[in-house]
Design a protein around this motif. Structure first.
Motif, PDB file in Angstrom:
ATOM      1  N   ARG A 140     -46.913  40.530  20.264  1.00 37.04           N
ATOM      2  CA  ARG A 140     -45.594  40.057  20.671  1.00 37.04           C
ATOM      3  C   ARG A 140     -44.778  41.182  21.329  1.00 37.04           C
TER       4      ARG A 140
ATOM      5  N   ILE B 263     -60.723  39.363  21.074  1.00 33.28           N
ATOM      6  CA  ILE B 263     -61.128  37.981  20.832  1.00 33.28           C
ATOM      7  C   ILE B 263     -62.156  37.574  21.875  1.00 33.28           C
TER       8      ILE B 263
ATOM      9  N   VAL C  57     -40.038  31.568  21.385  1.00 29.76           N
ATOM     10  CA  VAL C  57     -38.592  31.635  21.145  1.00 29.76           C
ATOM     11  C   VAL C  57     -38.135  33.090  21.263  1.00 29.76           C
TER      12      VAL C  57
ATOM     13  N   ARG D  65     -46.951  29.312  18.624  1.00 32.07           N
ATOM     14  CA  ARG D  65     -47.398  29.829  17.336  1.00 32.07           C
ATOM     15  C   ARG D  65     -46.466  30.945  16.855  1.00 32.07           C
ATOM     16  N   GLY D  66     -46.041  30.822  15.620  1.00 34.21           N
ATOM     17  CA  GLY D  66     -45.173  31.854  15.041  1.00 34.21           C
ATOM     18  C   GLY D  66     -43.828  31.959  15.756  1.00 34.21           C
ATOM     19  N   ASP D  67     -43.475  30.913  16.514  1.00 32.40           N
ATOM     20  CA  ASP D  67     -42.214  30.895  17.275  1.00 32.40           C
ATOM     21  C   ASP D  67     -42.138  32.060  18.265  1.00 32.40           C
TER      22      ASP D  67
ATOM     23  N   THR E 199     -50.784  24.584  21.731  1.00 33.06           N
ATOM     24  CA  THR E 199     -49.941  24.522  20.535  1.00 33.06           C
ATOM     25  C   THR E 199     -48.946  23.389  20.712  1.00 33.06           C
TER      26      THR E 199
ATOM     27  N   ALA F 207     -49.124  36.239  18.976  1.00 31.52           N
ATOM     28  CA  ALA F 207     -47.978  35.943  18.094  1.00 31.52           C
ATOM     29  C   ALA F 207     -47.825  37.008  17.022  1.00 31.52           C
ATOM     30  N   ASN F 208     -48.863  37.821  16.843  1.00 26.43           N
ATOM     31  CA  ASN F 208     -48.699  38.868  15.824  1.00 26.43           C
ATOM     32  C   ASN F 208     -47.733  39.934  16.342  1.00 26.43           C
ATOM     33  N   CYS F 209     -47.246  40.721  15.429  1.00 25.74           N
ATOM     34  CA  CYS F 209     -46.171  41.669  15.740  1.00 25.74           C
ATOM     35  C   CYS F 209     -46.535  42.560  16.929  1.00 25.74           C
TER      36      CYS F 209
ATOM     37  N   THR G 252     -45.893  22.602  20.059  1.00 24.78           N
ATOM     38  CA  THR G 252     -44.457  22.641  20.367  1.00 24.78           C
ATOM     39  C   THR G 252     -44.085  23.786  21.297  1.00 24.78           C
ATOM     40  N   ARG G 253     -42.895  23.684  21.858  1.00 24.58           N
ATOM     41  CA  ARG G 253     -42.433  24.689  22.813  1.00 24.58           C
ATOM     42  C   ARG G 253     -42.077  26.016  22.144  1.00 24.58           C
ATOM     43  N   ALA G 254     -42.000  26.006  20.811  1.00 27.41           N
ATOM     44  CA  ALA G 254     -41.736  27.266  20.105  1.00 27.41           C
ATOM     45  C   ALA G 254     -42.993  28.141  20.086  1.00 27.41           C
TER      46      ALA G 254
END
Lengths: 296, 260
Positions: free
Chosen positions: A274, A233, A64, A59-61, A53, A269-271, A55-57
């Protein structure tokens, strides 16, 4: 414009003649963020490495929110953009996947760890990596004395299909699209799957042997490792069950926990993904690296 | 070129900003990027475009929306009004930095819509829109369709949820999760009322109406990953033709004599 806010600080680490941009999530103590680098003394930091991905955030931040959570628990957390990612000054390598698979980020990641440990007076770091980030984390852990633990999300231990498959694909492309092509593909893939199931304990030739070698080093050293997998997956073209294989390789010294997260997608990244990763990682951190508190 | 990452305070949150600094800039551009779920796909070409301009004496400020990426705030609680406010506050900051230097508002997809609305409100000396949707709902809908299509690939036929089912859930007041972001029902309903100003559907009428230059660029799939579809990562795709033609337009603005 401010470089730091109550809970976070934007950082630019100088390592190996390059600047690594990142975000530092201040560790909390007694519910309050701590200021000043010295206040991290003797704490374990959590360092997030980039997946594919950009950025360092992530997928879906998601990175962070995980970093915020770990910092609240008392672990200073760092998310960085390695060269080729996010706000770093350079473009990604032309063959990024291959670069990662061969441990291309090991040297810079080790240098970043050293810089963080020195600058923030940490006792060491735990590396956090998803997918390609997990691959980089394993390579780095094998080479870094300051890496004290690993949090791995859906690492992969195979390489992209080798030349033989390319030849196969070229041949297949000679056949007009349609039922015949699909049928032949189905037969070939089915045969491969059966063969790999029969040779369960034998690694396929597309395995990333260099990475598996580093994994063995890290795992047998007794480094605490927690690994999350998203069993829903199925990676395309990968029939061999590497997680099952890794389980058979565990030794008495190993401190490896493998957790399957039903309902998570590959990015977690999904709820659901996460929150499971957050909760179980927090428990794992508490067990292996109890948070340091400054108050008596 | 030096790049300065900083937090910019807005009510209830801090925006992550990166200023692509250049000495003696001839113009400043405020980059209003694509929506939350598109941010990371388009990140590389968006940053490269900022660097392209900065290397040509044009200062760029880019940022993350409130509640997105490196900015703080809970995405699920954000509204279009707050994202409109982000544009306005950052444009004011840029203007205060150097009032004599022209300010260009530049938006991509949802960002084009937000930039267009700010421009209509009198902000900016010129406007550059890339792939503007007619409404915010159009932008959300296309993201949802793409995401739902990809989701189908991973799910068994029993577990599949169609895009129309997700839309039904939103319309019935439920939140759904798209690429790790919680879309509230309110966000979906509000998006129908957030329009690109009608005059901005064509360049000529908007230039006449606003008396300031406007350029509208409709990007197609060959501009991916700057715009959808983002089915594969194409970080290194050469988009220099897009950069150079748009830079030429900016250059032509700067070459025009200013009114006394």
């Amino acid at each position: 414009m401010e470089r730091a806010i109550e809970t976070r600080e934007l950082i630019a680490l100088r390592s190996l003649d390059t600047t690594i941009p990142g975000t530092f999530h201040r560790a909390c103590d007694g519910g309050h963020p701590m200021y000043g680098n010295g206040n991290s003394r003797e704490r374990i930091g959590v360092l997030f490495l980039n997946s594919l991905t950009p950025t360092r955030a992530a997928r879906g931040d998601s990175s962070v929110s995980w970093a915020d959570s770990f910092a609240e628990l008392g672990y200073p957390s760092f998310r960085i953009d390695l060269p080729g990612f996010g706000d770093s000054a350079t473009d990604p390598p032309a063959d990024l996947l291959n670069f990662v698979n061969l441990g291309g980020y090991t040297r810079i990641a080790c240098a970043v760890i050293k810089a963080l440990v020195a600058q923030y007076h940490l006792s060491g770091v735990v590396l956090f990596g998803l997918c390609a980030g997990a691959v980089s984390a394993i390579y780095t852990a094998a080479d870094s004395k300051e890496c004290l633990g690993l949090i791995l999300l859906d690492p992969y231990f195979h390489l992209p299909q080798a030349n033989g498959s390319t030849v196969f694909n070229r041949l297949m492309n000679q056949i007009p699209p349609g039922a015949l092509r699909r049928g032949i593909r189905g037969i070939v893939h089915g045969t491969r799957a059966v063969r790999e199931r029969q040779l369960r304990k034998q690694l396929p030739e597309t395995s990333n042997f260099r990475l598996l070698d580093r994994w063995k080093t890290v795992m047998s050293s007794g480094l605490p490792i927690i690994m999350f997998t998203a069993p829903a997956i199925k990676q395309k073209g990968v029939e061999f069950d590497y997680v099952d294989y890794l389980r058979t390789q565990l030794s008495d010294e190993s401190q490896v926990e493998i957790k399957a997260v039903q309902g998570a997608d590959h990015t977690f990244a999904n709820c659901l993904g996460r929150s499971v990763v957050r909760q179980q990682t927090e428990e794992w951190l508490n067990t292996h690296f109890p948070p340091v508190t400054s108050r008596v | 070129m030096p790049e300065q990452a900083r937090y910019f305070p807005v009510p209830g949150a801090h925006l992550y900003t990166v200023l692509h600094h250049t000495p003696d800039p001839v113009a400043r551009v405020l980059f209003v990027g694509p929506f939350a779920s598109e941010r990371h796909f388009s990140y590389h070409p968006w940053v490269r475009w900022a660097r392209y301009l900065a290397a040509r004496q044009i200062e760029v400020l880019r940022y993350d929306y409130r509640g997105v990426g490196e900015s703080t705030g809970a995405f699920g609680q954000m509204t279009f009004e707050e994202w409109d406010e982000d544009v306005r506050l950052l444009a004011e900051w840029l203007n205060r930095r150097s009032p004599g230097v022209p300010l260009i508002l530049h938006g991509l997809e949802m960002g084009a819509l937000l930039a267009g609305r700010a421009f209509e409100g009198g902000i900016g000396d010129s406007l550059l829109l890339w792939a503007p949707p007619a409404t915010a709902n159009q932008a959300l809908r296309s993201s949802l369709l793409l995401w739902a299509g990809l989701e189908q690939m991973w799910e068994s036929s029993n577990n599949r949820t169609s895009a129309s089912e997700y839309i039904r859930q939103l319309e019935q007041g439920s939140s759904i999760e798209i690429q790790g972001y919680e879309w509230s029902s309110r966000l979906w309903c509000d998006s129908f009322h957030v329009h690109l100003p009608a005059a901005m559907r064509n360049e000529s009428p908007s230039c006449k109406l606003y008396g300031r230059p406007v350029r509208i660029v409709n990007l197609n799939r060959h501009a991916a990953p700057l715009v959808k579809p983002h089915l594969m990562y194409h970080e290194l795709r050469d988009l220099s033709h897009i950069y150079s033609t748009n830079f030429e337009w900016i250059g032509s603005l700067l070459a025009q004599p200013t009114e006394a």
